[in-house]
Design a protein around this motif. Structure first.
Motif, PDB file in Angstrom:
ATOM      1  N   LEU A 192     -78.367 -43.454  29.031  1.00  0.00           N
ATOM      2  CA  LEU A 192     -77.674 -43.076  30.257  1.00  0.00           C
ATOM      3  C   LEU A 192     -77.823 -41.583  30.533  1.00  0.00           C
ATOM      4  CD1 LEU A 192     -74.387 -45.162  29.911  1.00  0.00           C
ATOM      5  CD2 LEU A 192     -76.347 -45.652  31.376  1.00  0.00           C
ATOM      6  N   ALA A 193     -77.764 -40.771  29.490  1.00  0.00           N
ATOM      7  CA  ALA A 193     -77.903 -39.327  29.669  1.00  0.00           C
ATOM      8  C   ALA A 193     -79.286 -38.940  30.165  1.00  0.00           C
ATOM      9  CB  ALA A 193     -77.596 -38.608  28.358  1.00  0.00           C
ATOM     10  N   SER A 194     -80.281 -39.780  29.889  1.00  0.00           N
ATOM     11  CA  SER A 194     -81.651 -39.480  30.305  1.00  0.00           C
ATOM     12  C   SER A 194     -81.915 -39.835  31.757  1.00  0.00           C
ATOM     13  CB  SER A 194     -82.641 -40.227  29.405  1.00  0.00           C
ATOM     14  OG  SER A 194     -82.581 -41.619  29.648  1.00  0.00           O
ATOM     15  N   CYS A 195     -80.950 -40.511  32.401  1.00  0.00           N
ATOM     16  CA  CYS A 195     -81.115 -40.918  33.798  1.00  0.00           C
ATOM     17  C   CYS A 195     -80.414 -39.906  34.705  1.00  0.00           C
ATOM     18  CB  CYS A 195     -80.539 -42.307  34.009  1.00  0.00           C
ATOM     19  SG  CYS A 195     -80.636 -42.873  35.728  1.00  0.00           S
ATOM     20  N   PRO A 196     -81.146 -39.092  35.444  1.00  0.00           N
ATOM     21  CA  PRO A 196     -80.517 -38.019  36.220  1.00  0.00           C
ATOM     22  C   PRO A 196     -79.602 -38.516  37.325  1.00  0.00           C
ATOM     23  CG  PRO A 196     -82.849 -38.221  36.795  1.00  0.00           C
ATOM     24  CD  PRO A 196     -82.618 -39.094  35.603  1.00  0.00           C
ATOM     25  N   ASP A 197     -79.762 -39.746  37.760  1.00  0.00           N
ATOM     26  CA  ASP A 197     -78.936 -40.264  38.852  1.00  0.00           C
ATOM     27  C   ASP A 197     -77.733 -41.059  38.376  1.00  0.00           C
ATOM     28  OD1 ASP A 197     -80.609 -39.226  40.896  1.00  0.00           O
ATOM     29  OD2 ASP A 197     -82.023 -40.865  40.516  1.00  0.00           O
ATOM     30  N   PHE A 198     -77.613 -41.266  37.062  1.00  0.00           N
ATOM     31  CA  PHE A 198     -76.458 -42.004  36.565  1.00  0.00           C
ATOM     32  C   PHE A 198     -75.193 -41.177  36.727  1.00  0.00           C
ATOM     33  CE2 PHE A 198     -73.426 -42.747  33.112  1.00  0.00           C
ATOM     34  CZ  PHE A 198     -73.068 -44.042  33.411  1.00  0.00           C
ATOM     35  N   TRP A 199     -74.102 -41.842  37.169  1.00  0.00           N
ATOM     36  CA  TRP A 199     -72.856 -41.122  37.404  1.00  0.00           C
ATOM     37  C   TRP A 199     -71.700 -41.668  36.577  1.00  0.00           C
ATOM     38  CZ3 TRP A 199     -71.387 -36.606  38.781  1.00  0.00           C
ATOM     39  CH2 TRP A 199     -70.053 -36.351  39.119  1.00  0.00           C
ATOM     40  N   GLU A 200     -71.393 -42.983  36.704  1.00  0.00           N
ATOM     41  CA  GLU A 200     -70.190 -43.479  36.054  1.00  0.00           C
ATOM     42  C   GLU A 200     -70.319 -44.959  35.729  1.00  0.00           C
ATOM     43  OE1 GLU A 200     -65.468 -42.828  36.808  1.00  0.00           O
ATOM     44  OE2 GLU A 200     -66.546 -43.776  38.459  1.00  0.00           O
ATOM     45  N   LEU A 201     -69.741 -45.334  34.593  1.00  0.00           N
ATOM     46  CA  LEU A 201     -69.603 -46.721  34.191  1.00  0.00           C
ATOM     47  C   LEU A 201     -68.212 -46.848  33.579  1.00  0.00           C
ATOM     48  CD1 LEU A 201     -71.035 -49.500  33.734  1.00  0.00           C
ATOM     49  CD2 LEU A 201     -71.672 -48.652  31.461  1.00  0.00           C
ATOM     50  N   LYS A 202     -67.371 -47.715  34.151  1.00  0.00           N
ATOM     51  CA  LYS A 202     -65.974 -47.741  33.731  1.00  0.00           C
ATOM     52  C   LYS A 202     -65.409 -49.144  33.871  1.00  0.00           C
ATOM     53  CE  LYS A 202     -61.676 -45.139  34.479  1.00  0.00           C
ATOM     54  NZ  LYS A 202     -61.039 -44.050  35.256  1.00  0.00           N
ATOM     55  N   ARG A 203     -64.450 -49.472  32.987  1.00  0.00           N
ATOM     56  CA  ARG A 203     -63.736 -50.729  33.137  1.00  0.00           C
ATOM     57  C   ARG A 203     -62.255 -50.497  32.832  1.00  0.00           C
ATOM     58  NH1 ARG A 203     -65.687 -54.529  28.060  1.00  0.00           N
ATOM     59  NH2 ARG A 203     -65.182 -53.086  26.348  1.00  0.00           N
ATOM     60  N   ASP A 204     -61.429 -51.487  33.175  1.00  0.00           N
ATOM     61  CA  ASP A 204     -59.993 -51.363  33.025  1.00  0.00           C
ATOM     62  C   ASP A 204     -59.623 -51.253  31.551  1.00  0.00           C
ATOM     63  OD1 ASP A 204     -57.271 -51.447  33.244  1.00  0.00           O
ATOM     64  OD2 ASP A 204     -57.165 -53.316  34.380  1.00  0.00           O
ATOM     65  N   ARG A 205     -58.820 -50.259  31.232  1.00  0.00           N
ATOM     66  CA  ARG A 205     -58.369 -50.079  29.849  1.00  0.00           C
ATOM     67  C   ARG A 205     -57.359 -51.150  29.450  1.00  0.00           C
ATOM     68  NH1 ARG A 205     -55.004 -44.711  27.904  1.00  0.00           N
ATOM     69  NH2 ARG A 205     -53.700 -45.767  26.349  1.00  0.00           N
ATOM     70  N   ALA A 206     -56.661 -51.725  30.410  1.00  0.00           N
ATOM     71  CA  ALA A 206     -55.626 -52.736  30.139  1.00  0.00           C
ATOM     72  C   ALA A 206     -54.588 -52.154  29.192  1.00  0.00           C
ATOM     73  CB  ALA A 206     -56.245 -54.020  29.609  1.00  0.00           C
ATOM     74  N   ASP A 207     -54.274 -52.863  28.108  1.00  0.00           N
ATOM     75  CA  ASP A 207     -53.263 -52.408  27.156  1.00  0.00           C
ATOM     76  C   ASP A 207     -53.905 -51.884  25.873  1.00  0.00           C
ATOM     77  OD1 ASP A 207     -51.141 -53.108  28.838  1.00  0.00           O
ATOM     78  OD2 ASP A 207     -51.226 -55.190  28.166  1.00  0.00           O
ATOM     79  N   LEU A 208     -55.127 -51.427  25.965  1.00  0.00           N
ATOM     80  CA  LEU A 208     -55.831 -50.955  24.793  1.00  0.00           C
ATOM     81  C   LEU A 208     -55.130 -49.754  24.163  1.00  0.00           C
ATOM     82  CD1 LEU A 208     -58.427 -51.168  23.045  1.00  0.00           C
ATOM     83  CD2 LEU A 208     -59.445 -49.476  24.609  1.00  0.00           C
ATOM     84  N   GLU A 209     -54.881 -49.843  22.875  1.00  0.00           N
ATOM     85  CA  GLU A 209     -54.338 -48.736  22.101  1.00  0.00           C
ATOM     86  C   GLU A 209     -55.352 -48.341  21.028  1.00  0.00           C
ATOM     87  OE1 GLU A 209     -51.665 -47.054  22.719  1.00  0.00           O
ATOM     88  OE2 GLU A 209     -50.983 -48.322  24.365  1.00  0.00           O
ATOM     89  N   PRO A 210     -55.370 -47.066  20.648  1.00  0.00           N
ATOM     90  CA  PRO A 210     -56.353 -46.650  19.644  1.00  0.00           C
ATOM     91  C   PRO A 210     -56.133 -47.340  18.308  1.00  0.00           C
ATOM     92  CG  PRO A 210     -54.739 -44.912  20.054  1.00  0.00           C
ATOM     93  CD  PRO A 210     -54.521 -45.954  21.105  1.00  0.00           C
ATOM     94  N   ASP A 211     -57.242 -47.749  17.691  1.00  0.00           N
ATOM     95  CA  ASP A 211     -57.215 -48.418  16.403  1.00  0.00           C
ATOM     96  C   ASP A 211     -58.113 -47.619  15.465  1.00  0.00           C
ATOM     97  OD1 ASP A 211     -57.428 -50.032  14.208  1.00  0.00           O
ATOM     98  OD2 ASP A 211     -58.111 -51.809  15.273  1.00  0.00           O
ATOM     99  N   PHE A 212     -57.513 -47.029  14.429  1.00  0.00           N
ATOM    100  CA  PHE A 212     -58.260 -46.143  13.544  1.00  0.00           C
ATOM    101  C   PHE A 212     -58.901 -46.864  12.363  1.00  0.00           C
ATOM    102  CE2 PHE A 212     -54.818 -43.482  15.418  1.00  0.00           C
ATOM    103  CZ  PHE A 212     -55.638 -42.777  16.284  1.00  0.00           C
ATOM    104  N   GLY A 213     -58.742 -48.183  12.318  1.00  0.00           N
ATOM    105  CA  GLY A 213     -59.448 -48.968  11.318  1.00  0.00           C
ATOM    106  C   GLY A 213     -58.871 -48.814   9.915  1.00  0.00           C
TER     107      GLY A 213
END
Length: 213
Positions: A192-213
């Protein structure tokens, strides 16, 4: 793209999303040839004048400032090469100590936490004095500006510059396992970083909480 990709990574030690992304990047570095330069930033400085209600308490605000001010002082005295080890030492104490949310984090004794982290990486204990020194905020503002005042930045942390191309993210919900899974995610981000025209890719976070494993 250069033969060896270079990542500039802006972190706030208290941000769980920044921590998870940083651990993924270190895992990816084990299986892919890339360089990482660490930069301190401050979410409280970035959002000055529009802070969440949790930070209205002076004691909470003191703790939020403490790690990033110390990191700024360490960078000034010892260079950016010490930021990575310090971030790992502080972040592991914040995010892998049974904390389940912001309240658990700020309940910790940050004086002890920072002193222990400095000792772990072999830095002088006197650097902990920077935690309560607002003169380091100018350095934080400067570093924030270097990371955020570019196309693709300006949102928060984690912010990455990949060969100079700025992104907010990737934001990851859990620490990616070691090995090829981390490498494949890096491959996708690099593409994605190599594509000069790429701007954004996003989806709904919903109820996601961080999981440190």
């Amino acid at each position: 793209m250069p033969e060896k990709p270079h990542v500039d990574f802006w972190f706030d030690s208290l941000c769980p999303w920044s921590w998870i992304t940083s651990r993924w990047l270190l895992e990816a570095q084990k299986v892919r040839d890339l360089e990482v330069t660490w930069h301190v930033m401050s979410l409280v400085v970035l959002n000055e004048g529009d802070l969440p209600h949790q930070l209205n308490d002076p004691e909470m605000l003191r703790k939020v400032y403490a790690p990033v001010r110390v990191a700024a002082a360490v960078e000034d005295a010892y260079g950016r090469e010490m930021l990575g080890p310090l971030y790992t030492a502080i972040g592991s104490r914040i995010h892998h100590a049974g904390n389940k949310g912001f309240k658990d984090v700020v309940a910790r004794d940050f004086d002890v936490l920072i002193a222990d982290a400095l000792a772990e990486v072999g830095l002088p204990a006197a650097l902990a004095q920077a935690a309560a020194d607002p003169t380091w905020d100018a350095a934080l503002k400067k570093s924030n500006s270097e990371g955020m005042d570019v196309p693709g930045g300006g949102i928060g942390t984690p912010t990455l510059h990949i060969n100079g191309v700025a992104f907010f993210g990737p934001v990851i919900g859990r620490i990616v396992p070691s090995g090829e899974e981390a490498g494949k995610l890096w491959d996708a981000v690099l593409t994605l970083a190599s594509c000069p025209d790429f701007w954004e890719l996003k989806r709904d976070r919903a109820d996601l909480e961080p999981d440190f494993g």
